[in-house]
Design an enzyme around this catalytic site. Structure first.
Site, PDB file in Angstrom:
ATOM      1  N   ASP A   3     -94.518 -13.886 -22.825  1.00  0.00           N
ATOM      2  CA  ASP A   3     -95.189 -14.700 -22.081  1.00  0.00           C
ATOM      3  C   ASP A   3     -95.544 -14.376 -20.575  1.00  0.00           C
ATOM      4  O   ASP A   3     -96.464 -13.508 -20.493  1.00  0.00           O
ATOM      5  CB  ASP A   3     -94.187 -15.917 -21.849  1.00  0.00           C
ATOM      6  CG  ASP A   3     -95.018 -17.257 -21.258  1.00  0.00           C
ATOM      7  OD1 ASP A   3     -96.031 -17.242 -20.804  1.00  0.00           O
ATOM      8  OD2 ASP A   3     -94.059 -18.153 -20.624  1.00  0.00           O
ATOM      9  N   ASP A  61     -87.852 -22.398 -29.668  1.00  0.00           N
ATOM     10  CA  ASP A  61     -87.103 -24.070 -29.576  1.00  0.00           C
ATOM     11  C   ASP A  61     -87.614 -24.596 -28.568  1.00  0.00           C
ATOM     12  O   ASP A  61     -88.372 -24.217 -27.642  1.00  0.00           O
ATOM     13  CB  ASP A  61     -85.586 -23.803 -29.230  1.00  0.00           C
ATOM     14  CG  ASP A  61     -85.366 -23.335 -27.808  1.00  0.00           C
ATOM     15  OD1 ASP A  61     -86.142 -22.169 -27.358  1.00  0.00           O
ATOM     16  OD2 ASP A  61     -84.790 -23.828 -27.008  1.00  0.00           O
ATOM     17  N   GLY A  65     -84.321 -16.529 -30.036  1.00  0.00           N
ATOM     18  CA  GLY A  65     -85.795 -16.975 -30.663  1.00  0.00           C
ATOM     19  C   GLY A  65     -86.348 -16.045 -31.831  1.00  0.00           C
ATOM     20  O   GLY A  65     -86.985 -16.414 -32.629  1.00  0.00           O
ATOM     21  N   GLU A 107     -89.159  -9.284 -30.335  1.00  0.00           N
ATOM     22  CA  GLU A 107     -89.221 -10.383 -29.761  1.00  0.00           C
ATOM     23  C   GLU A 107     -89.798 -11.820 -30.306  1.00  0.00           C
ATOM     24  O   GLU A 107     -90.872 -11.593 -31.238  1.00  0.00           O
ATOM     25  CB  GLU A 107     -90.002 -10.331 -28.619  1.00  0.00           C
ATOM     26  CG  GLU A 107     -89.168  -9.947 -27.103  1.00  0.00           C
ATOM     27  CD  GLU A 107     -88.655 -11.291 -26.526  1.00  0.00           C
ATOM     28  OE1 GLU A 107     -88.278 -12.138 -27.232  1.00  0.00           O
ATOM     29  OE2 GLU A 107     -88.375 -11.222 -25.283  1.00  0.00           O
ATOM     30  N   ASP A 108     -89.714 -12.745 -29.905  1.00  0.00           N
ATOM     31  CA  ASP A 108     -90.396 -14.072 -30.490  1.00  0.00           C
ATOM     32  C   ASP A 108     -91.770 -14.317 -29.688  1.00  0.00           C
ATOM     33  O   ASP A 108     -92.569 -14.289 -30.388  1.00  0.00           O
ATOM     34  CB  ASP A 108     -89.522 -15.196 -30.400  1.00  0.00           C
ATOM     35  CG  ASP A 108     -89.110 -15.610 -28.997  1.00  0.00           C
ATOM     36  OD1 ASP A 108     -89.180 -14.773 -28.104  1.00  0.00           O
ATOM     37  OD2 ASP A 108     -88.394 -16.643 -28.825  1.00  0.00           O
ATOM     38  N   GLY A 159     -93.577 -11.677 -19.678  1.00  0.00           N
ATOM     39  CA  GLY A 159     -93.356 -10.335 -19.793  1.00  0.00           C
ATOM     40  C   GLY A 159     -91.964  -9.964 -19.182  1.00  0.00           C
ATOM     41  O   GLY A 159     -91.662  -8.946 -19.104  1.00  0.00           O
ATOM     42  N   ASN A 160     -91.363 -10.772 -18.408  1.00  0.00           N
ATOM     43  CA  ASN A 160     -90.177 -10.287 -17.503  1.00  0.00           C
ATOM     44  C   ASN A 160     -89.126 -10.131 -18.499  1.00  0.00           C
ATOM     45  O   ASN A 160     -88.356  -9.142 -18.235  1.00  0.00           O
ATOM     46  CB  ASN A 160     -89.758 -11.709 -16.927  1.00  0.00           C
ATOM     47  CG  ASN A 160     -90.772 -11.885 -15.806  1.00  0.00           C
ATOM     48  OD1 ASN A 160     -91.258 -11.131 -15.083  1.00  0.00           O
ATOM     49  ND2 ASN A 160     -90.851 -13.277 -15.116  1.00  0.00           N
ATOM     50  N   THR A 161     -88.906 -10.825 -19.706  1.00  0.00           N
ATOM     51  CA  THR A 161     -87.669 -10.709 -20.455  1.00  0.00           C
ATOM     52  C   THR A 161     -87.816  -9.030 -21.236  1.00  0.00           C
ATOM     53  O   THR A 161     -86.945  -8.368 -21.197  1.00  0.00           O
ATOM     54  CB  THR A 161     -87.786 -11.568 -21.541  1.00  0.00           C
ATOM     55  OG1 THR A 161     -87.472 -12.952 -21.227  1.00  0.00           O
ATOM     56  CG2 THR A 161     -86.482 -11.192 -22.591  1.00  0.00           C
ATOM     57  N   ARG A 186     -86.191 -24.875 -33.802  1.00  0.00           N
ATOM     58  CA  ARG A 186     -86.239 -23.555 -34.579  1.00  0.00           C
ATOM     59  C   ARG A 186     -86.453 -23.407 -35.881  1.00  0.00           C
ATOM     60  O   ARG A 186     -87.037 -22.351 -36.432  1.00  0.00           O
ATOM     61  CB  ARG A 186     -85.129 -22.650 -34.226  1.00  0.00           C
ATOM     62  CG  ARG A 186     -84.500 -22.536 -32.652  1.00  0.00           C
ATOM     63  CD  ARG A 186     -83.560 -21.716 -32.357  1.00  0.00           C
ATOM     64  NE  ARG A 186     -83.002 -21.498 -31.071  1.00  0.00           N
ATOM     65  CZ  ARG A 186     -83.575 -20.850 -29.826  1.00  0.00           C
ATOM     66  NH1 ARG A 186     -84.546 -20.194 -29.986  1.00  0.00           N
ATOM     67  NH2 ARG A 186     -82.988 -21.008 -28.887  1.00  0.00           N
ATOM     68  N   LYS A 246     -98.973 -14.473 -25.261  1.00  0.00           N
ATOM     69  CA  LYS A 246     -99.742 -15.334 -24.431  1.00  0.00           C
ATOM     70  C   LYS A 246    -100.004 -14.850 -23.289  1.00  0.00           C
ATOM     71  O   LYS A 246     -99.533 -14.638 -22.148  1.00  0.00           O
ATOM     72  CB  LYS A 246     -98.737 -16.660 -23.993  1.00  0.00           C
ATOM     73  CG  LYS A 246     -99.112 -17.825 -24.311  1.00  0.00           C
ATOM     74  CD  LYS A 246     -98.134 -18.868 -23.420  1.00  0.00           C
ATOM     75  CE  LYS A 246     -96.584 -19.158 -24.266  1.00  0.00           C
ATOM     76  NZ  LYS A 246     -95.931 -20.204 -23.428  1.00  0.00           N
ATOM     77  N   PHE A 270     -97.301 -24.457 -24.844  1.00  0.00           N
ATOM     78  CA  PHE A 270     -95.944 -24.417 -25.199  1.00  0.00           C
ATOM     79  C   PHE A 270     -95.533 -24.461 -26.617  1.00  0.00           C
ATOM     80  O   PHE A 270     -95.959 -25.623 -27.206  1.00  0.00           O
ATOM     81  CB  PHE A 270     -95.073 -25.314 -24.409  1.00  0.00           C
ATOM     82  CG  PHE A 270     -93.403 -24.861 -24.472  1.00  0.00           C
ATOM     83  CD1 PHE A 270     -92.769 -23.991 -23.772  1.00  0.00           C
ATOM     84  CD2 PHE A 270     -92.842 -25.860 -25.418  1.00  0.00           C
ATOM     85  CE1 PHE A 270     -91.629 -23.731 -24.060  1.00  0.00           C
ATOM     86  CE2 PHE A 270     -91.445 -25.439 -25.268  1.00  0.00           C
ATOM     87  CZ  PHE A 270     -90.910 -24.449 -24.824  1.00  0.00           C
TER      88      PHE A 270
HETATM   89  P1  5GP Z   1     -91.331 -14.146 -20.738  1.00  0.00           P
HETATM   90  O1  5GP Z   1     -89.838 -13.356 -20.256  1.00  0.00           O
HETATM   91  O2  5GP Z   1     -92.201 -13.056 -21.512  1.00  0.00           O
HETATM   92  O3  5GP Z   1     -91.902 -15.041 -19.812  1.00  0.00           O
HETATM   93  O4  5GP Z   1     -90.504 -14.930 -21.902  1.00  0.00           O
HETATM   94  C1  5GP Z   1     -90.136 -14.605 -23.002  1.00  0.00           C
HETATM   95  C2  5GP Z   1     -89.011 -15.733 -23.465  1.00  0.00           C
HETATM   96  O5  5GP Z   1     -89.490 -17.042 -23.046  1.00  0.00           O
HETATM   97  C3  5GP Z   1     -89.246 -15.807 -24.787  1.00  0.00           C
HETATM   98  O6  5GP Z   1     -88.271 -15.088 -25.525  1.00  0.00           O
HETATM   99  C4  5GP Z   1     -88.987 -17.161 -25.122  1.00  0.00           C
HETATM  100  O7  5GP Z   1     -87.578 -17.532 -25.188  1.00  0.00           O
HETATM  101  C5  5GP Z   1     -89.321 -18.029 -24.167  1.00  0.00           C
HETATM  102  N1  5GP Z   1     -90.782 -18.749 -24.230  1.00  0.00           N
HETATM  103  C6  5GP Z   1     -92.063 -18.177 -23.701  1.00  0.00           C
HETATM  104  N2  5GP Z   1     -93.205 -19.039 -24.367  1.00  0.00           N
HETATM  105  C7  5GP Z   1     -92.516 -19.741 -24.905  1.00  0.00           C
HETATM  106  C8  5GP Z   1     -93.072 -20.791 -25.530  1.00  0.00           C
HETATM  107  O8  5GP Z   1     -94.485 -21.074 -25.756  1.00  0.00           O
HETATM  108  N3  5GP Z   1     -92.162 -21.583 -26.204  1.00  0.00           N
HETATM  109  C9  5GP Z   1     -90.839 -21.339 -26.504  1.00  0.00           C
HETATM  110  N4  5GP Z   1     -90.136 -22.038 -27.337  1.00  0.00           N
HETATM  111  N5  5GP Z   1     -90.407 -20.308 -26.002  1.00  0.00           N
HETATM  112  C10 5GP Z   1     -91.057 -19.563 -24.999  1.00  0.00           C
END
Ligand code: 5GP
Length: 173
Positions: free
Chosen positions: A99, A155, A40, A95-96, A101-103, A161, A127, A148
Site C-alpha cells: 500500500d 482483515d 495477512g 506480502e498480502d 510500501g512502508n512495510t 481473513r 495499491k 480498503f
Molecule cells: P504498507 O506498509 O505498504 O502501507 O501496508 C502494508 C500492510 O498494510 C499490509 O501488509 C496490510 O496488512 C495492510 N493493508 C494495506 N492496505 C490494506 C487493505 O486494503 N486492506 C487490508 N485489510 N489491509 C491493508
C-alpha cells in the site's frame, strides 16, 4: 457495513497458478526460502507454494502497521523475526498487499545485511494510489484501485481473513 466482491475465488486461483509457474521457471533448480509476512499473507502463501515446482523452505516474519483502522500508520512494528539463518539462500518475501510500501521497505532493511543470495518480493495485491516508498515488486498477482479490501488473508480489525475471495469493505449498509 457492506462487502462487495472485487476479485473472485476463480480469478485468484488462476492468477496464483500463473505466478507459481513464473516463479518456478525463474528459480529453476534452486532452493528458495519463502518468507511469509504475517498475518495477512498466510492464505496467499499457502496457495502459492503449492503451485511452485521447486524445493522450498518456509519461514515467517511478523509485521504490522495498521492497528485497528483502515489506514496505514506508517509506523511499522516487527514483532516476529526469522528463526533460521538466510545467508547464502534465495529469499522470496511474500506480502498480502503493498500500500504505502512502508512495510516492505522496513522488511527489506531488516534482511539487507544477512547475506542472502538474493531477496525478491512477491505481493498478492498492490495499491499504487497510496505508494510513499520506492519499492520493487518482482512478482505481483493483482494491481488494485484505492479501496480498503478484505478476504483471502486480509482483515478488517482482525476479521474476514477466511473469505475465499477479495471484497471491498465499506461502512455502508
Ligand atoms: P504498507 O506498509 O505498504 O502501507 O501496508 C502494508 C500492510 O498494510 C499490509 O501488509 C496490510 O496488512 C495492510 N493493508 C494495506 N492496505 C490494506 C487493505 O486494503 N486492506 C487490508 N485489510 N489491509 C491493508
Amino acid at each position: 457495513m457492506a462487502i462487495k466482491e472485487y476479485l473472485s475465488e476463480e480469478k485468484i486461483k488462476q492468477r496464483v497458478e500463473e505466478l507459481g509457474a513464473e516463479i518456478s521457471k525463474d528459480y529453476a533448480g534452486e532452493e528458495v526460502v519463502v518468507v511469509g509476512v504475517l498475518n495477512g499473507s498466510f492464505i496467499f502463501m499457502a496457495d502459492l507454494v503449492r503451485q511452485m515446482d521447486l524445493p522450498v523452505k518456509m519461514e515467517f516474519l511478523g509485521a504490522s502497521s495498521y492497528g485497528e483502522g483502515t489506514t496505514s500508520s506508517g509506523n511499522v512494528k516487527i514483532h516476529l523475526d526469522l528463526r533460521k539463518d538466510i545467508s547464502n539462500h534465495h529469499v522470496l518475501l511474500v506480502e498480502d498487499i503493498v500500500d504505502t510500501g512502508n512495510t516492505i521497505k522496513a522488511l527489506q532493511a531488516l534482511l539487507s545485511n544477512r547475506n542472502a543470495k538474493s531477496v525478491k518480493v512477491c505481493s498478492f495485491l498492490f495499491k499504487p494510489a497510496r505508494l510513499e516508498q520506492d519499492v520493487k515488486i518482482d512478482y505481483l498477482a493483482f494491481e488494485i484501485e484505492d479501496h480498503f479490501v478484505i478476504g483471502y488473508g486480509l482483515d478488517y480489525a482482525g476479521r474476514y481473513r477466511e473469505l475465499p475471495y477479495v471484497g471491498i469493505w465499506s461502512e455502508d449498509k
